[in-house]
Write an enzyme that holds these catalytic residues in place. Structure first.
Site, mmCIF file in Angstrom:
data_model
loop_
_atom_site.group_PDB
_atom_site.id
_atom_site.type_symbol
_atom_site.label_atom_id
_atom_site.label_comp_id
_atom_site.label_asym_id
_atom_site.label_seq_id
_atom_site.Cartn_x
_atom_site.Cartn_y
_atom_site.Cartn_z
ATOM 1 N N HIS A 201 0.797 -1.233 0.000
ATOM 2 C CA HIS A 201 0.000 0.000 0.000
ATOM 3 C C HIS A 201 0.826 1.278 0.000
ATOM 4 C CE1 HIS A 201 0.981 -0.014 4.274
ATOM 5 N NE2 HIS A 201 0.624 1.250 4.299
HETATM 6 C C1 UD1 Z 1 -2.179 5.327 6.495
HETATM 7 C C2 UD1 Z 1 -0.890 5.781 7.149
HETATM 8 C C3 UD1 Z 1 0.192 4.729 6.949
HETATM 9 C C4 UD1 Z 1 -0.282 3.350 7.315
HETATM 10 C C5 UD1 Z 1 -1.551 3.036 6.566
HETATM 11 C C6 UD1 Z 1 -2.047 1.638 6.940
HETATM 12 C C7 UD1 Z 1 -0.495 8.244 7.067
HETATM 13 C C8 UD1 Z 1 0.321 9.295 6.436
HETATM 14 N N1 UD1 Z 1 -0.390 7.016 6.533
HETATM 15 O O1 UD1 Z 1 -1.971 5.343 5.104
HETATM 16 O O2 UD1 Z 1 1.288 5.071 7.778
HETATM 17 O O3 UD1 Z 1 0.706 2.390 7.002
HETATM 18 O O4 UD1 Z 1 -2.523 4.020 6.907
HETATM 19 O O5 UD1 Z 1 -3.284 1.336 6.521
HETATM 20 O O6 UD1 Z 1 -1.199 8.518 8.013
HETATM 21 N N2 UD1 Z 1 -9.007 4.690 2.359
HETATM 22 C C9 UD1 Z 1 -10.126 3.905 2.285
HETATM 23 N N3 UD1 Z 1 -10.712 3.479 3.424
HETATM 24 C C10 UD1 Z 1 -10.216 3.796 4.658
HETATM 25 C C11 UD1 Z 1 -9.081 4.620 4.716
HETATM 26 C C12 UD1 Z 1 -8.475 5.049 3.566
HETATM 27 O O7 UD1 Z 1 -10.601 3.606 1.214
HETATM 28 O O8 UD1 Z 1 -10.780 3.363 5.660
HETATM 29 C C13 UD1 Z 1 -8.349 5.129 1.117
HETATM 30 C C14 UD1 Z 1 -8.830 6.476 0.670
HETATM 31 O O9 UD1 Z 1 -8.907 6.445 -0.716
HETATM 32 C C15 UD1 Z 1 -7.709 7.391 1.085
HETATM 33 C C16 UD1 Z 1 -6.493 6.498 0.976
HETATM 34 O O10 UD1 Z 1 -6.978 5.193 1.320
HETATM 35 O O11 UD1 Z 1 -7.617 8.510 0.303
HETATM 36 C C17 UD1 Z 1 -5.388 6.896 1.879
HETATM 37 O O12 UD1 Z 1 -5.817 6.890 3.235
HETATM 38 P P1 UD1 Z 1 -4.979 7.671 4.347
HETATM 39 O O13 UD1 Z 1 -5.601 7.512 5.664
HETATM 40 O O14 UD1 Z 1 -4.674 9.029 3.885
HETATM 41 O O15 UD1 Z 1 -3.574 6.962 4.330
HETATM 42 P P2 UD1 Z 1 -3.197 5.434 4.123
HETATM 43 O O16 UD1 Z 1 -2.659 5.268 2.778
HETATM 44 O O17 UD1 Z 1 -4.289 4.531 4.562
#
Ligand code: UD1
Length: 367
Positions: A201
């Site tokens: 991811h």
């Molecule tokens: C976050 C953490 C990362 C961790 C990861 C594990 C930061 C900078 N990053 O990254 O350290 O390893 O979580 O999962 O905080 N999304 C969904 N459903 C959710 C959450 C997110 O679909 O429940 C998708 C959305 O499209 C979103 C993208 O994932 O835009 C990124 O989510 P975000 O919380 O910004 O960061 P992660 O990539 O999940």
């Protein structure tokens, strides 16, 4: 009162043992759980709460997804009134997600002490958003609880006084040890004999079409040697679709699953011949489980998993990955040993230390 903050999936397995230890400690103030809502999908969130027996959050900020700036700002904006209302004696943050930094910054500016659990880890790669969160959070915190001794050298280099640092071990391994007996055995794959487990991811592997295509090529090639179970993050699945790469996996000996529950993932990792991942936490969990881990990154903030554990950094170097897979299939791979204080009692040590620290602090405006 203690305000304990979680925001995203990798926070939950760290906070679960902490909250339990804080609530069981007779000398600590009441601990409230604050969820920023950074992760919100049932499989990224609710399910893990159940598996980890984390109580329902006392406060939910419901920030959801956004750009880094907007997400961080929104957590700050919504956390400030919570802090004003509850006047905690300490805010406890874990890990390196945007919520970790956002809440530390709000608390530090209001002179509320902040404790960071899993402090001092450094990948030395500022292209990782988490690295920026780590460096800044540690600058703001009064108490830095570390999982490995290398973290202390990192913090010293950044000018942080040694008296703030406390080597306590790894709370994520507390969770692993206390849930291992309830891990769900992967029935569906048992018939296939040996298999590998994959998660991917990181923006560096999945956010650009060329990088994601290269990652998928590696998985296809590995799957020719060993069937793979891939549990992909929603961002990876979304990118597979939007870059038109979904059929790159067609016909390969691999299954793609949604994000797994904690107990399923523990079952999968425990039974796997190897794990291929870019996760931070899984590098540590595989070391504790003595399962070989190939980390698809150029660096790690958790060097002890390479020096003492079962982890090897491989980037997307297909040749090297295939060589190592062959070696693991032939010999079982790197055995490793369990690092110091990864013994299942880190949260208790933190609770004990925090209670003394709070008792010795001069009385302040914060209760
Ligand atoms: C976050 C953490 C990362 C961790 C990861 C594990 C930061 C900078 N990053 O990254 O350290 O390893 O979580 O999962 O905080 N999304 C969904 N459903 C959710 C959450 C997110 O679909 O429940 C998708 C959305 O499209 C979103 C993208 O994932 O835009 C990124 O989510 P975000 O919380 O910004 O960061 P992660 O990539 O999940």
């Amino acid at each position: 009162m203690l305000l304990c903050v979680v925001g995203a999936r990798p926070n939950y397995m760290k906070m679960a043992p902490l909250l339990r230890a804080f609530r069981a400690h007779p000398a600590l103030p009441r601990a409230l759980l604050v969820h920023t809502g950074q992760h919100y999908d049932p499989m990224m969130n609710g399910r893990l709460f159940e598996d980890l027996e984390l109580p329902r959050p006392d406060i939910n900020l419901e920030v959801g997804s956004a750009t880094h700036a907007v997400q961080t700002a929104e957590v700050m904006r919504r956390f400030e009134p919570v802090l004003d209302e509850h006047q905690p004696s300490c805010v406890v943050v874990v890990g390196d997600v945007n919520s970790t930094l956002a809440c530390s910054l709000v608390a530090a500016k209001k002179a509320v002490p902040v404790a960071h659990v899993e402090a001092g880890l450094r990948s030395f790669d500022r292209a990782m958003p988490e690295e920026i969160n780590r460096v800044l959070t540690d600058q703001l915190c009064d108490l830095l609880y570390t999982t490995e001794r290398a973290a202390h050298a990192n913090l010293m280099r950044e000018g942080i006084p040694a008296e703030r640092m406390h080597f306590v071990g790894n709370v994520m391994i507390d969770s692993l040890r206390s849930h291992r007996s309830r891990a769900v055995p992967p029935r569906r794959f048992a018939s296939q004999g040996s298999f590998g487990v994959v998660t991917l991811h990181r923006p560096s592997n999945v956010d650009r079409p060329d990088a994601l295509a290269e990652s998928l090529d590696v998985l296809r090639a590995v799957a020719e040697r060993l069937p793979l179970v891939c549990a992909f993050h929603p961002r990876t699945v979304a990118n597979l679709r939007s870059f038109g790469l979904a059929d790159k996996l067609a016909g390969a000996r691999l299954v793609v699953l949604p994000p797994q529950g904690y107990l399923e993932m523990l079952g999968l990792m425990s039974a796997a011949t190897l794990v291929l991942t870019d996760s931070g936490g899984m590098q540590e969990e595989t070391t504790a489980l003595a399962v070989p881990c190939l980390t698809m990154r150029e660096n790690t903030e958790r060097p002890i998993t390479v020096d003492q554990g079962t982890n090897t950094l491989v980037g997307r170097d297909r040749k090297r990955i295939l060589q190592l897979v062959d070696e693991i299939l032939a010999t079982g791979g790197k055995r490793g040993r369990t690092p110091e204080l990864w013994d299942g009692h880190a949260a208790e040590r933190i609770a004990e230390h925090l209670s003394h620290w709070l008792a010795e602090r001069p009385v302040s405006a914060h209760g």
